[in-house]
Motif scaffolding. Structure first.
Motif, mmCIF file in Angstrom:
data_model
loop_
_atom_site.group_PDB
_atom_site.id
_atom_site.type_symbol
_atom_site.label_atom_id
_atom_site.label_comp_id
_atom_site.label_asym_id
_atom_site.label_seq_id
_atom_site.Cartn_x
_atom_site.Cartn_y
_atom_site.Cartn_z
ATOM 1 N N ARG A 22 -1.217 14.003 -0.367
ATOM 2 C CA ARG A 22 -0.312 14.667 -1.315
ATOM 3 C C ARG A 22 -0.319 13.928 -2.643
ATOM 4 O O ARG A 22 -0.285 12.698 -2.665
ATOM 5 C CB ARG A 22 1.120 14.649 -0.760
ATOM 6 C CG ARG A 22 1.328 15.618 0.385
ATOM 7 C CD ARG A 22 2.776 15.622 0.820
ATOM 8 N NE ARG A 22 3.097 14.493 1.667
ATOM 9 C CZ ARG A 22 4.337 14.103 1.950
ATOM 10 N NH1 ARG A 22 5.363 14.737 1.422
ATOM 11 N NH2 ARG A 22 4.555 13.079 2.750
ATOM 12 N N ARG A 72 -1.541 4.573 6.823
ATOM 13 C CA ARG A 72 -1.143 5.482 5.771
ATOM 14 C C ARG A 72 -1.138 4.683 4.484
ATOM 15 O O ARG A 72 -0.731 3.539 4.470
ATOM 16 C CB ARG A 72 0.258 6.071 6.030
ATOM 17 C CG ARG A 72 0.826 5.734 7.413
ATOM 18 C CD ARG A 72 2.237 6.199 7.573
ATOM 19 N NE ARG A 72 2.330 7.611 7.855
ATOM 20 C CZ ARG A 72 2.280 8.156 9.066
ATOM 21 N NH1 ARG A 72 2.086 7.413 10.129
ATOM 22 N NH2 ARG A 72 2.408 9.445 9.220
ATOM 23 N N ILE A 74 -1.373 4.663 -0.200
ATOM 24 C CA ILE A 74 -1.493 5.288 -1.512
ATOM 25 C C ILE A 74 -2.912 5.058 -2.014
ATOM 26 O O ILE A 74 -3.433 3.948 -1.918
ATOM 27 C CB ILE A 74 -0.480 4.675 -2.503
ATOM 28 C CG1 ILE A 74 0.955 4.936 -2.025
ATOM 29 C CG2 ILE A 74 -0.679 5.257 -3.901
ATOM 30 C CD1 ILE A 74 2.013 4.246 -2.848
ATOM 31 N N PHE A 98 -0.792 10.095 -1.641
ATOM 32 C CA PHE A 98 -0.379 9.442 -0.401
ATOM 33 C C PHE A 98 -1.105 10.129 0.736
ATOM 34 O O PHE A 98 -1.010 11.347 0.892
ATOM 35 C CB PHE A 98 1.135 9.522 -0.219
ATOM 36 C CG PHE A 98 1.624 8.795 1.010
ATOM 37 C CD1 PHE A 98 1.506 7.410 1.107
ATOM 38 C CD2 PHE A 98 2.193 9.495 2.063
ATOM 39 C CE1 PHE A 98 1.949 6.732 2.236
ATOM 40 C CE2 PHE A 98 2.638 8.826 3.207
ATOM 41 C CZ PHE A 98 2.522 7.442 3.277
ATOM 42 N N THR B 19 9.539 10.832 1.990
ATOM 43 C CA THR B 19 8.609 10.035 2.788
ATOM 44 C C THR B 19 8.511 8.639 2.195
ATOM 45 O O THR B 19 8.338 8.499 0.983
ATOM 46 C CB THR B 19 7.190 10.660 2.753
ATOM 47 O OG1 THR B 19 7.272 12.041 3.104
ATOM 48 C CG2 THR B 19 6.243 9.955 3.715
ATOM 49 N N VAL B 20 8.619 7.616 3.047
ATOM 50 C CA VAL B 20 8.386 6.247 2.572
ATOM 51 C C VAL B 20 6.890 6.088 2.360
ATOM 52 O O VAL B 20 6.099 6.285 3.286
ATOM 53 C CB VAL B 20 8.893 5.198 3.586
ATOM 54 C CG1 VAL B 20 8.548 3.790 3.111
ATOM 55 C CG2 VAL B 20 10.391 5.336 3.804
ATOM 56 N N ILE B 21 6.470 5.754 1.124
ATOM 57 C CA ILE B 21 5.034 5.624 0.870
ATOM 58 C C ILE B 21 4.616 4.167 0.626
ATOM 59 O O ILE B 21 3.444 3.862 0.583
ATOM 60 C CB ILE B 21 4.580 6.529 -0.311
ATOM 61 C CG1 ILE B 21 5.320 6.194 -1.605
ATOM 62 C CG2 ILE B 21 4.765 7.999 0.038
ATOM 63 C CD1 ILE B 21 4.740 6.912 -2.826
ATOM 64 N N GLU B 22 5.603 3.267 0.468
ATOM 65 C CA GLU B 22 5.290 1.845 0.321
ATOM 66 C C GLU B 22 6.491 1.049 0.803
ATOM 67 O O GLU B 22 7.631 1.432 0.539
ATOM 68 C CB GLU B 22 4.981 1.533 -1.155
ATOM 69 C CG GLU B 22 4.123 0.303 -1.399
ATOM 70 C CD GLU B 22 2.717 0.388 -0.810
ATOM 71 O OE1 GLU B 22 2.546 -0.123 0.322
ATOM 72 O OE2 GLU B 22 1.822 0.959 -1.463
ATOM 73 N N LYS B 26 6.654 2.547 6.488
ATOM 74 C CA LYS B 26 5.799 3.469 5.759
ATOM 75 C C LYS B 26 5.534 4.721 6.606
ATOM 76 O O LYS B 26 5.214 4.591 7.788
ATOM 77 C CB LYS B 26 4.470 2.783 5.423
ATOM 78 C CG LYS B 26 3.835 3.329 4.160
ATOM 79 C CD LYS B 26 2.418 2.875 3.998
ATOM 80 C CE LYS B 26 2.275 1.437 3.542
ATOM 81 N NZ LYS B 26 0.854 1.121 3.260
ATOM 82 N N GLN B 82 9.340 2.304 -1.669
ATOM 83 C CA GLN B 82 8.959 3.397 -2.555
ATOM 84 C C GLN B 82 8.952 4.676 -1.736
ATOM 85 O O GLN B 82 8.349 4.705 -0.654
ATOM 86 C CB GLN B 82 7.544 3.123 -3.057
ATOM 87 C CG GLN B 82 7.353 3.341 -4.541
ATOM 88 C CD GLN B 82 5.905 3.110 -4.940
ATOM 89 O OE1 GLN B 82 5.143 4.035 -5.043
ATOM 90 N NE2 GLN B 82 5.530 1.858 -5.144
#
Lengths: 104, 259
Positions: A22, A72, A74, A98, B19-22, B26, B82
């Motif tokens: 995304r 997962r 970035i 992401f 959504t937790v991306i960092e 996560k 994040q």
């Protein structure tokens, strides 16, 4: 996610492994807004898009790696990158994606 | 959680997915709905969920998606966590009045742009799903009656296109449209029909200021000939109006409408 919902459901019911990418952030000019999404399944089939076609190829390879590693993360593509990625956006912007398995 | 997301998308219920991306946890997710007090999922702890849910509702109301930073327990001005807040607002609506030649083409183009499209015409033999298979809804009723029913739900991202070009239908439709908060009101007709309609609207008590809300004659001055080209000129006008870009709108130009 709305645009790729049909494919996601089809792949899920066929028991395929799926990774979703995304767009979460954008700097400068970019073709797709945060929320734009694409998905890749274990057969390498693709639904949706996250740019004007500039980085989709690279997203597929990242996604297939994530399918193996189950992590997962970035992933950033941009003109300004320090050669970390060979691909970038021709429009000069930077996008942050992401990527994660659809295991939820 | 994917099942809930899929269900809400199909019902066109507004919601946001956080959504937790960092940072810690996560991939953890929280699903937030404006009318539901209970949250689905968790980002890791209650205080973080509470702050993120509040911000998610704000983003959803503004129709935005983006990244936010918090402390481990939702503290502001900290960066340990994040999250990505993704808003799923329902698609914009387009109401098209008049089941005429141009309607089918406009339905097609509006669907490409992601609108939820309703076609409405008082004449039952024309207002059929068979004639407009791509429309989400086809209603055989008077335009003003439909607007009285659904007008409250219209907002700046939505559009009303009045293609009847018959004053008997379009004057009441315009009057009803002006009572809503809809962002775009386009009214089809030749320049002469337009002048005549303005007179009738003024006689009905419509103010000069209200008349400035009308895009009439409808569309961009592209010299469109076919229904499809006319449909493109209408949606071009809607996009340029939203982005506030300069445009050659038919309402501001003179001369023949069709090229």
């Amino acid at each position: 996610m709305r645009e790729i919902l049909g494919d996601l459901e089809k792949w899920r019911s066929a028991g395929k492994q799926i990774v979703i990418a995304r767009v979460v952030d954008l700097e400068g000019s970019g073709p797709r807004e945060p929320g734009a999404s694409m998905a890749v399944n274990e057969d390498g089939e693709v639904a949706g898009s996250v740019s004007g076609g500039c980085v989709e190829g690279a997203v597929v390879s990242e996604a297939l790696q994530i399918m193996e590693s189950k992590d997962r993360r970035i992933v950033t593509f941009g003109y300004s990158d320090d050669e970390a990625f060979a691909v970038g956006l021709t429009c000069g912007g930077t996008i942050h994606l992401f990527l994660e398995p659809l295991d939820w | 959680m994917f099942e809930s997301l899929s269900k809400l998308l199909k019902e066109e219920t507004p919601f946001a997915l956080v959504t937790v991306i960092e940072g810690t946890n996560k991939g953890a997710k929280l699903l937030v709905q404006p009318l539901e007090k209970s949250l689905e999922g968790t980002l890791g702890n209650e205080s973080l969920d509470r702050v993120a849910a509040r911000d998610a509702l704000g983003e959803l109301a503004a129709g935005r998606s983006g990244v936010r930073h918090y402390g481990l327990h939702g503290e502001a001005r900290e960066e340990a966590i994040q999250v990505f807040i993704e808003s799923f607002a329902p698609p914009p609506q387009m109401l098209i009045f008049g089941a005429v030649d141009f309607t089918g083409a406009l339905v097609k183009v509006a669907k490409v742009l992601g609108y939820r499209v309703t076609v409405c015409d008082a004449r039952e033999i024309f207002a059929t799903k068979k004639r407009f298979p791509q429309a989400d809804e086809v209603v055989a009723d008077w335009p003003n009656r439909l607007i009285d029913q659904v007008g409250y739900s219209l907002d700046t991202q939505d559009a009303i296109c009045i293609l009847t070009h018959d004053n008997k239908f379009d004057v009441p439709a315009v009057l009803a449209s002006l009572k809503t908060k809809v962002g775009y009101i386009g009214v089809m007709g030749s320049r002469r029909t337009h002048e005549d309609r303005l007179e009738r609207l003024k006689e009905s008590g419509v103010s000069e200021k209200e008349i400035t809300r009308l895009r009439s004659p409808i569309g961009m001055d592209l010299g469109a000939r076919t229904p499809e080209e006319t449909a493109i000129s209408v949606v071009s006008e809607i996009i340029a109006l939203r982005t506030k870009r300069p445009m050659h709108a038919l309402k501001d130009t003179a001369g023949p409408i069709h090229g």
